[in-house]
Motif scaffolding. Structure first.
Motif, PDB file in Angstrom:
ATOM      1  N   MET A   1       0.877  -1.018  -0.052  1.00 18.68           N
ATOM      2  CA  MET A   1      -0.001   0.007  -0.083  1.00 18.68           C
ATOM      3  C   MET A   1       0.890   1.148  -0.114  1.00 18.68           C
ATOM      4  O   MET A   1       1.849   1.586   0.652  1.00 18.68           O
ATOM      5  CB  MET A   1      -0.793   0.202   1.266  1.00 18.68           C
ATOM      6  CG  MET A   1      -1.929   1.060   1.199  1.00 18.68           C
ATOM      7  SD  MET A   1      -3.074   1.030   2.550  1.00 18.68           S
ATOM      8  CE  MET A   1      -2.477   0.268   3.794  1.00 18.68           C
ATOM      9  N   ARG A   2       0.513   2.314  -1.014  1.00 20.13           N
ATOM     10  CA  ARG A   2       1.246   3.451  -0.774  1.00 20.13           C
ATOM     11  C   ARG A   2       1.141   4.417   0.328  1.00 20.13           C
ATOM     12  O   ARG A   2      -0.112   4.235   0.860  1.00 20.13           O
ATOM     13  CB  ARG A   2       1.072   4.195  -2.068  1.00 20.13           C
ATOM     14  CG  ARG A   2       1.464   3.368  -3.398  1.00 20.13           C
ATOM     15  CD  ARG A   2       1.118   4.153  -4.612  1.00 20.13           C
ATOM     16  NE  ARG A   2       0.206   5.442  -4.601  1.00 20.13           N
ATOM     17  CZ  ARG A   2       0.179   6.368  -5.565  1.00 20.13           C
ATOM     18  NH1 ARG A   2       1.077   6.066  -6.666  1.00 20.13           N
ATOM     19  NH2 ARG A   2      -0.534   7.370  -5.627  1.00 20.13           N
ATOM     20  N   ALA A   5      -1.944   6.274   0.627  1.00 21.73           N
ATOM     21  CA  ALA A   5      -3.075   5.547   0.583  1.00 21.73           C
ATOM     22  C   ALA A   5      -3.203   5.391   2.321  1.00 21.73           C
ATOM     23  O   ALA A   5      -4.401   5.470   2.892  1.00 21.73           O
ATOM     24  CB  ALA A   5      -3.136   4.531  -0.011  1.00 21.73           C
ATOM     25  N   SER A   8      -4.351   8.454   4.179  1.00 19.10           N
ATOM     26  CA  SER A   8      -5.636   8.614   4.134  1.00 19.10           C
ATOM     27  C   SER A   8      -6.565   7.586   4.970  1.00 19.10           C
ATOM     28  O   SER A   8      -7.603   7.989   5.876  1.00 19.10           O
ATOM     29  CB  SER A   8      -6.229   8.887   2.824  1.00 19.10           C
ATOM     30  OG  SER A   8      -5.458   8.014   1.950  1.00 19.10           O
ATOM     31  N   LEU A   9      -6.151   6.342   4.865  1.00 21.38           N
ATOM     32  CA  LEU A   9      -7.270   5.414   5.821  1.00 21.38           C
ATOM     33  C   LEU A   9      -6.878   5.461   7.186  1.00 21.38           C
ATOM     34  O   LEU A   9      -7.675   5.547   7.882  1.00 21.38           O
ATOM     35  CB  LEU A   9      -6.337   4.117   5.446  1.00 21.38           C
ATOM     36  CG  LEU A   9      -7.074   3.334   4.290  1.00 21.38           C
ATOM     37  CD1 LEU A   9      -6.487   1.931   3.915  1.00 21.38           C
ATOM     38  CD2 LEU A   9      -8.583   2.771   4.526  1.00 21.38           C
ATOM     39  N   MET A 291     -12.779  -4.582   3.870  1.00 27.16           N
ATOM     40  CA  MET A 291     -11.518  -3.972   3.538  1.00 27.16           C
ATOM     41  C   MET A 291     -10.583  -5.103   3.010  1.00 27.16           C
ATOM     42  O   MET A 291      -9.675  -5.239   2.189  1.00 27.16           O
ATOM     43  CB  MET A 291     -10.485  -3.365   4.719  1.00 27.16           C
ATOM     44  CG  MET A 291     -11.290  -1.911   5.095  1.00 27.16           C
ATOM     45  SD  MET A 291     -10.057  -1.417   6.000  1.00 27.16           S
ATOM     46  CE  MET A 291     -11.098  -0.643   7.358  1.00 27.16           C
ATOM     47  N   LEU A 294     -11.742  -6.242  -0.302  1.00 26.53           N
ATOM     48  CA  LEU A 294     -11.187  -5.280  -1.462  1.00 26.53           C
ATOM     49  C   LEU A 294      -9.650  -5.669  -1.346  1.00 26.53           C
ATOM     50  O   LEU A 294      -9.088  -5.000  -2.443  1.00 26.53           O
ATOM     51  CB  LEU A 294     -11.447  -4.077  -0.978  1.00 26.53           C
ATOM     52  CG  LEU A 294     -13.051  -3.789  -0.976  1.00 26.53           C
ATOM     53  CD1 LEU A 294     -13.246  -2.036  -0.487  1.00 26.53           C
ATOM     54  CD2 LEU A 294     -13.733  -3.770  -2.194  1.00 26.53           C
ATOM     55  N   GLY A 295      -9.005  -6.475  -0.857  1.00 30.77           N
ATOM     56  CA  GLY A 295      -7.647  -6.867  -0.974  1.00 30.77           C
ATOM     57  C   GLY A 295      -6.592  -6.219   0.049  1.00 30.77           C
ATOM     58  O   GLY A 295      -5.400  -6.098  -0.179  1.00 30.77           O
ATOM     59  N   MET A 296      -7.039  -5.797   1.061  1.00 32.74           N
ATOM     60  CA  MET A 296      -6.136  -5.358   2.326  1.00 32.74           C
ATOM     61  C   MET A 296      -5.634  -6.456   2.869  1.00 32.74           C
ATOM     62  O   MET A 296      -6.495  -7.426   3.425  1.00 32.74           O
ATOM     63  CB  MET A 296      -6.634  -4.348   3.130  1.00 32.74           C
ATOM     64  CG  MET A 296      -6.650  -2.867   2.660  1.00 32.74           C
ATOM     65  SD  MET A 296      -7.260  -1.822   3.928  1.00 32.74           S
ATOM     66  CE  MET A 296      -5.921  -1.447   4.823  1.00 32.74           C
ATOM     67  N   ARG A 297      -4.300  -6.621   3.121  1.00 31.76           N
ATOM     68  CA  ARG A 297      -3.769  -7.713   3.951  1.00 31.76           C
ATOM     69  C   ARG A 297      -3.724  -7.433   5.433  1.00 31.76           C
ATOM     70  O   ARG A 297      -3.903  -6.221   5.778  1.00 31.76           O
ATOM     71  CB  ARG A 297      -2.057  -7.782   3.378  1.00 31.76           C
ATOM     72  CG  ARG A 297      -2.013  -8.223   2.238  1.00 31.76           C
ATOM     73  CD  ARG A 297      -0.432  -8.367   1.901  1.00 31.76           C
ATOM     74  NE  ARG A 297       0.039  -7.220   1.749  1.00 31.76           N
ATOM     75  CZ  ARG A 297       1.222  -6.992   2.272  1.00 31.76           C
ATOM     76  NH1 ARG A 297       2.219  -7.894   2.564  1.00 31.76           N
ATOM     77  NH2 ARG A 297       1.981  -5.873   2.013  1.00 31.76           N
ATOM     78  N   ILE A 299      -1.687  -7.300   7.656  1.00 24.68           N
ATOM     79  CA  ILE A 299      -0.789  -6.470   8.323  1.00 24.68           C
ATOM     80  C   ILE A 299      -1.087  -5.131   7.902  1.00 24.68           C
ATOM     81  O   ILE A 299      -0.738  -4.130   8.645  1.00 24.68           O
ATOM     82  CB  ILE A 299       0.632  -6.779   7.570  1.00 24.68           C
ATOM     83  CG1 ILE A 299       1.889  -6.041   8.454  1.00 24.68           C
ATOM     84  CG2 ILE A 299       0.922  -6.847   6.333  1.00 24.68           C
ATOM     85  CD1 ILE A 299       2.229  -6.566   9.762  1.00 24.68           C
ATOM     86  N   GLU A 300      -1.490  -4.868   6.875  1.00 21.59           N
ATOM     87  CA  GLU A 300      -1.836  -3.487   6.347  1.00 21.59           C
ATOM     88  C   GLU A 300      -3.111  -2.855   7.233  1.00 21.59           C
ATOM     89  O   GLU A 300      -2.999  -1.541   7.597  1.00 21.59           O
ATOM     90  CB  GLU A 300      -2.362  -3.355   4.824  1.00 21.59           C
ATOM     91  CG  GLU A 300      -1.166  -3.681   3.901  1.00 21.59           C
ATOM     92  CD  GLU A 300      -1.490  -3.773   2.444  1.00 21.59           C
ATOM     93  OE1 GLU A 300      -0.619  -3.723   1.564  1.00 21.59           O
ATOM     94  OE2 GLU A 300      -2.539  -4.321   2.232  1.00 21.59           O
TER      95      GLU A 300
ATOM     96  N   ALA B  83      -5.205 -11.760  -0.554  1.00 19.46           N
ATOM     97  CA  ALA B  83      -5.552 -10.290  -0.474  1.00 19.46           C
ATOM     98  C   ALA B  83      -4.807  -9.736  -1.655  1.00 19.46           C
ATOM     99  O   ALA B  83      -5.710  -8.877  -2.334  1.00 19.46           O
ATOM    100  CB  ALA B  83      -5.000  -9.634   0.810  1.00 19.46           C
ATOM    101  N   ARG B  87      -6.894  -7.761  -4.992  1.00 17.50           N
ATOM    102  CA  ARG B  87      -6.768  -6.351  -4.952  1.00 17.50           C
ATOM    103  C   ARG B  87      -6.822  -5.654  -6.454  1.00 17.50           C
ATOM    104  O   ARG B  87      -6.062  -6.245  -7.283  1.00 17.50           O
ATOM    105  CB  ARG B  87      -5.322  -5.834  -4.604  1.00 17.50           C
ATOM    106  CG  ARG B  87      -5.092  -4.724  -4.233  1.00 17.50           C
ATOM    107  CD  ARG B  87      -3.788  -4.350  -3.593  1.00 17.50           C
ATOM    108  NE  ARG B  87      -3.641  -4.999  -2.171  1.00 17.50           N
ATOM    109  CZ  ARG B  87      -2.635  -4.747  -1.458  1.00 17.50           C
ATOM    110  NH1 ARG B  87      -1.425  -4.173  -1.971  1.00 17.50           N
ATOM    111  NH2 ARG B  87      -2.682  -5.306  -0.222  1.00 17.50           N
TER     112      ARG B  87
END
Lengths: 842, 230
Positions: A1-2, A5, A8-9, A291, A294-297, A299-300, B83, B87
């Motif tokens: 994740m940048r 991003a 903002s999250l 989340m 939608l692809g968040m790991r 750890i993220e 994940a 994505r």
């Protein structure tokens, strides 16, 4: 994740959680405040002593003796380039106002420029000091005697004009102030007082300010002079840095123990963080599942929460630290009399950074186990509420708690400077937490068995709320229980110390001591005492002597050997015990405050015999049969130790470490010490008479000294109690957080109860009973723990007095009420819930 | 050589424990879905439709069998790998919308774009909101939107990163008929424009009729519209 991003999250995730996050911050801020308060106080004291070590000693080097200083000192000082010297003669004596008011003071007679370090603040500032007969008196002395600048004061029964009021002067340290204020005069004026004729309590001091080339060599010079000066065993040679070290030790101890009490508040704050993060994540399960879809790991997601926690922790730590930094100012007020002059520096950046780092570390440590739950949130929850949680990585739970324990140990070690003390802290904390959790569990089981049917409605609901599964109150119970444990312990120990002080003067004990009574003055003083119906009148002769050798070995040699093993303060003290000036008396027999524990009464040995107090004998390193050689103003005399005594010092009778066989000190110069028990009113009157007729005699009033000791002790204990109460506040913060996190459920329940016809008062009563029961249980369990700890503490430090467990009722009561108030305030929104919420609307 | 399917399932099974009993939700399901295809899955409540959808996206783990998504065996990936696979490549539309409560409409649409590391995330989010007719409502939170509006935001979120696969779980289940119809119309329009593979779970035979292929779940087994096991 940048990163963008992520930020903002991180920002968005706090929405709708502000109330909860305020509690998180409160928990941490309270703890950080306590920690920074202690660090700042200690740092301020350290900075104060380091900066003012020369001011406290009044010199780079100080040479002190009961006898005039040797002429060789003049040569040694003359050899030092750029050195400056001033000489003081000091003695305690009684002074009086022309009105008759009298009191004990410390005379300081000055020759040369003084002070060499620090500031002498006077009113008027341009008063001619140390000239002619003019004297300058410390403000407290003028106030006590009702005198003003321009009046006369009777010193040695002779009048001297007061030329200045002293507002600030160096060299006021330790407990010297308790004996009385200081009066400054020139050396010539002292001669005119007539007090030098008696002389036994004079102290000669040479103060030396070193030149630039020698400034860093004070300690070395002190060492060299101890070898170079004749009769150095009679001299007390100190360098300013050694004086600083002596002060450093008690400061270190204070830092160690107070630091741990403060750390406990922060640990409780950490428990609060853990609990709040846990409920926060529980309430976000659905969003987290989305989340994850939608692809968040995991750890993220964890980093988003952790980032937010750390930001809040930083903010909370800043707030807590800012408040904590004010502590030195409070300390200044509490210990105004005891601390050396000048302000304590408030700005303590190291304490600030220390507090910030510790606050962040605690937030990290305690939030990580709660964040581990994120790995268990299945994305399938977005489809099915009942989706099974994912298996968490096996090592995670164990690793988290191991990290918490290790982190706590490191923090405690940093606070206390002792690895073993830190280990004990972590172990005891873990044990107390486990016991409280166990007690809470057992109690829950027991309460569940109680038939509730016949109980009043509010009590029934309160009990039910406490027993509800996953009520979220267990953590609050443990935290408040720990807080109550800390406060109970401090309270009980404080009570026992206070009892010890109250019992310090037994009913029949003397209330006044008379020092430096010359043999021919004793009949006069005794008459004065008898005229006033004084009780417990007693007097013994005192001979001043130096210990020269033990079993043929020079004490200088023994002391030097002990010095080598220095670093241990006990060893240092034992070294000093050898070389100081000793007071010896002679007695036919001992009264009941002395008990022979070894040896036999005087008379069995052909040579001079001496009896030694048990602990003093240990410090000297002597036992039965040891041969001690004393120097009585140039005349050597040998004694054999024929008995060891235990002395009950708390009896306040005249007692000595060293008691010689009668006749063995015949011909030696001596003075007398006397004691008497007087009514407070008679003490004033007698003080005046002594000042007028026996001006060299010092009358020491035990009551007023004790009052000062009690004042200081009470100030210190109040500070420690305040620090301990932080832990209760942290516990209440946790409760408020727990209540706030169950806010929705509580609102629905409250709405439903209102639909069913219960008024707002009834709902409030339910809450009060629930939180009251929680406070009662937590307070009670903590108080029991506190009772145990205080008993252990009292046994370890042999405290006087009795532990009064009934006092704990106050603590349990206070904790119960505070819990009720904090819980009900946190549940305030639920109280206002509208009935329609029960129908699904809001 | 035939093009390999986007989704391939073989012997897929899912059992759940309910107390002492084991419940067979899916049993030996074999299924291929080609890229760009629109497949509707029908079945009564509790027949395992949503579970199948979850398994296809790797958000649930099968008790037996295997799912390949775009040639990748999902069983070979851990949670992090799954994940990453989802994505930007798999979109979801849920029956109860599942917008994140503390994010406003625009931020909900932004989320998958940000996760996919799209530099034009903001522009694209605004375009998508405009596309679903909610350009003016971007700053509204889910609680401030009607059900239909929430589902349109969900569509914008699902299509924003141009996913290869869209999984829709009864998207009209919580909407009235008229609103539902509009949402479906919008969803199909967006799908057509992006060429997205769509797997739609529904009760609604009329809606299913729009699909290229219809599959029925009966007692955890999948049968095609001809009644034979697929």
């Amino acid at each position: 994740m940048r990163p963008a991003a992520f930020w903002s999250l991180l920002r968005r995730e706090s929405r709708g959680q502000r109330g909860r996050l305020v509690f998180l911050m409160t928990c941490l801020a309270v703890g950080v405040c306590a920690v920074v308060a202690v660090s700042a106080m200690v740092a301020a004291l350290r900075a104060g002593t380091a900066e003012r070590s020369r001011e406290l000693l009044g010199a780079d080097l100080q040479v002190k003796s009961r006898q005039p200083l040797p002429a060789e000192l003049d040569r040694l000082v003359a050899d030092l380039e750029g050195a400056e010297r001033s000489d003081l003669v000091e003695l305690p004596t009684m002074v009086a106002a022309p009105t008759g008011a009298a009191r004990l003071v410390q005379i300081v007679a000055v020759s040369g420029r003084w002070p060499l370090f620090g500031r002498l603040g006077c009113e008027p500032a341009d008063a001619p000091l140390f000239l002619g007969r003019g004297v300058a008196v410390e403000a407290a002395g003028l106030r006590d005697l009702g005198l003003e600048v321009g009046d006369e004061i009777l010193v040695g029964g002779r009048p001297f004009p007061i030329v200045a009021r002293v507002l600030e002067a160096p060299e006021k340290s330790g407990f010297a102030f308790m004996l009385g204020p200081r009066i400054f005069m020139g050396r010539g004026a002292l001669d005119e007082t007539g007090l030098l004729a008696f002389g036994s309590r004079l102290e000669y001091k040479a103060l030396i300010r070193l030149g630039a080339t020698d400034a860093s060599r004070a300690r070395d010079l002190a060492e060299r002079w101890r070898d170079a000066l004749p009769g150095a065993e009679y001299l007390d040679i100190r360098s300013h840095d050694a004086a600083e070290e002596r002060i450093a030790r008690p400061i270190e101890q204070a830092e160690s123990y107070l630091g741990l009490v403060a750390l406990l508040s922060l640990v409780l704050g950490g428990i609060g963080v853990a609990r709040i993060v846990q409920t926060w994540i529980e309430s976000r399960q659905r969003g987290i599942a989305v989340m994850r879809c939608l692809g968040m790991r995991p750890i993220e997601v964890a980093l988003v929460y952790l980032g937010q926690i750390m930001l809040l922790a930083l903010l909370a730590s800043l707030v807590g630290a800012a408040i904590g930094l004010c502590a030195p100012a409070v300390l200044r007020v509490l210990l105004a009399d005891f601390l050396p002059g000048g302000d304590l520096p408030v700005w303590q950046p190291v304490a600030l950074v220390d507090g910030l780092l510790l606050g962040l570390a605690m937030a990290l440590l305690f939030s990580v186990p709660a964040l581990a739950a994120l790995w268990r949130v299945s994305p399938a929850r977005a489809f099915r509420t009942g989706a099974e949680p994912l298996p968490a990585p096996r090592f995670l739970g164990l690793a988290c708690w191991a990290t918490v324990a290790l982190g706590l140990w490191v923090a405690a070690w940093r606070r206390s400077g002792s690895g073993s003390l830190a280990l004990a802290f972590v172990f005891l904390l873990g044990l107390a937490t486990a016991l409280l959790a166990l007690a809470a569990w057992v109690l829950r089981r027991v309460l569940a068995l109680l038939p509730r049917d016949r109980l009043p409605l509010a009590l029934r609901h309160g009990l039910a709320a406490l027993l509800r599964p996953a009520s979220g109150l267990r953590a609050a119970l443990v935290a408040i229980g720990l807080g109550s444990l800390v406060v109970s312990t401090i309270f009980l120990v404080q009570d026992r110390l206070a009892q010890g002080i109250a019992q310090a003067i037994p009913a029949a004990a003397p209330t006044a001591f008379f020092v430096d009574v010359q043999p021919d003055q004793w009949p006069r003083l005794r008459q004065e005492l008898e005229d006033r119906d004084a009780g417990a009148v007693d007097s013994v002769p005192v001979v001043m002597a130096r210990l020269v050798a033990i079993d043929g070995r020079s004490v200088r040699e023994i002391a030097a050997e002990r010095q080598l093993r220095a670093g241990d303060s006990v060893e240092n003290r034992r070294g000093w015990v050898l070389t100081r000036e000793q007071r010896i008396t002679w007695l036919e027999s001992f009264d009941d405050s002395n008990r022979l524990v070894e040896g036999r009464p005087f008379g069995a040995d052909p040579g001079p015999e001496i009896s030694i107090e048990r602990r003093f004998a240990r410090d000297l390193g002597v036992g039965l049969g040891s041969r001690l050689r004393f120097d009585l103003q140039g005349i050597p005399i040998d004694f054999t130790v024929t008995s060891i005594r235990e002395v009950e010092w708390a009896s306040f009778r005249i007692n000595f470490f060293l008691v010689a066989e009668p006749g063995s000190l015949e011909g030696a110069p001596y003075f007398r010490i006397a004691t008497a028990r007087l009514e407070p009113g008679q003490e004033d009157e007698l003080e005046r008479a002594v000042a007028a007729d026996l001006p060299n005699v010092s009358m020491i009033r035990v009551r007023s000294i004790l009052a000062k000791v009690v004042g200081i002790l009470e100030g210190l204990l109040a500070g420690i109690a305040a620090l301990g109460s932080f832990s209760v506040v942290a516990g209440l913060g946790i409760l408020a957080g727990a209540v706030s996190s169950s806010s929705l459920r509580r609102r629905r329940e409250a709405a439903l109860l209102k639909v069913l016809g219960l008024g707002p008062r009834g709902v409030l009563l339910n809450f009060l009973v629930e939180f009251g029961l929680l406070g009662l249980v937590a307070g009670g369990l903590g108080a029991l723990g506190g009772l145990g700890l205080s008993l252990a503490f009292a046994a370890r430090f042999e405290l006087e007095g009795a532990t009064r467990p009934l006092l704990l009722l106050w603590i349990v009561g206070a904790v119960t009420i505070l819990t009720m108030v904090a819980g009900s305030l946190a549940a305030g929104r639920s109280l206002r819930a509208r009935p329609r919420l029960a129908l699904g609307g809001d | 050589m035939a093009e390999s399917p986007l989704i391939r399932c073989r012997g897929l099974g899912r059992r759940l424990r309910s107390g002492d009993q084991e419940l067979v939700v899916l049993d030996e399901v074999d299924l291929d879905i080609a890229a760009g295809e629109f497949v509707a899955i029908l079945g009564p409540s509790g027949s395992g439709k949503s579970t199948l959808l979850g398994l296809l996206a790797g958000i649930d783990r099968p008790t037996s069998g295997e799912v390949h998504l775009d040639g990748q065996a999902l069983s070979e990936l851990d949670e992090d790998g799954l994940a990453r696979l989802r994505r930007g490549r798999v979109g979801f539309v849920f029956q109860n919308f599942q917008l994140i409560e503390n994010l406003d409409a625009r931020e909900n649409v932004l989320l998958p774009l940000e996760l996919a590391g799209r530099k034009d995330a903001r522009v694209r989010a605004d375009q998508m909101l405009d596309r679903v007719g909610l350009a003016a409502r971007g700053h509204h939170y889910p609680s401030q939107l009607s059900g239909g509006e929430q589902q349109r935001v969900a569509l914008a979120r699902a299509f924003a990163p141009r996913p290869a696969l869209l999984l829709a779980d009864e998207p009209t289940g919580n909407l009235d008929r008229a609103t539902g119809a509009k949402v479906i119309e919008l969803m199909l329009e967006l799908r057509r424009a992006a060429g997205t593979t769509l797997v739609l779970v529904t009760h609604d035979a009329e809606l299913a009729a729009l699909a290229d292929r219809r599959l029925h779940l009966v007692d955890g087994r999948l049968v095609d519209e001809t009644g034979t096991r697929s």
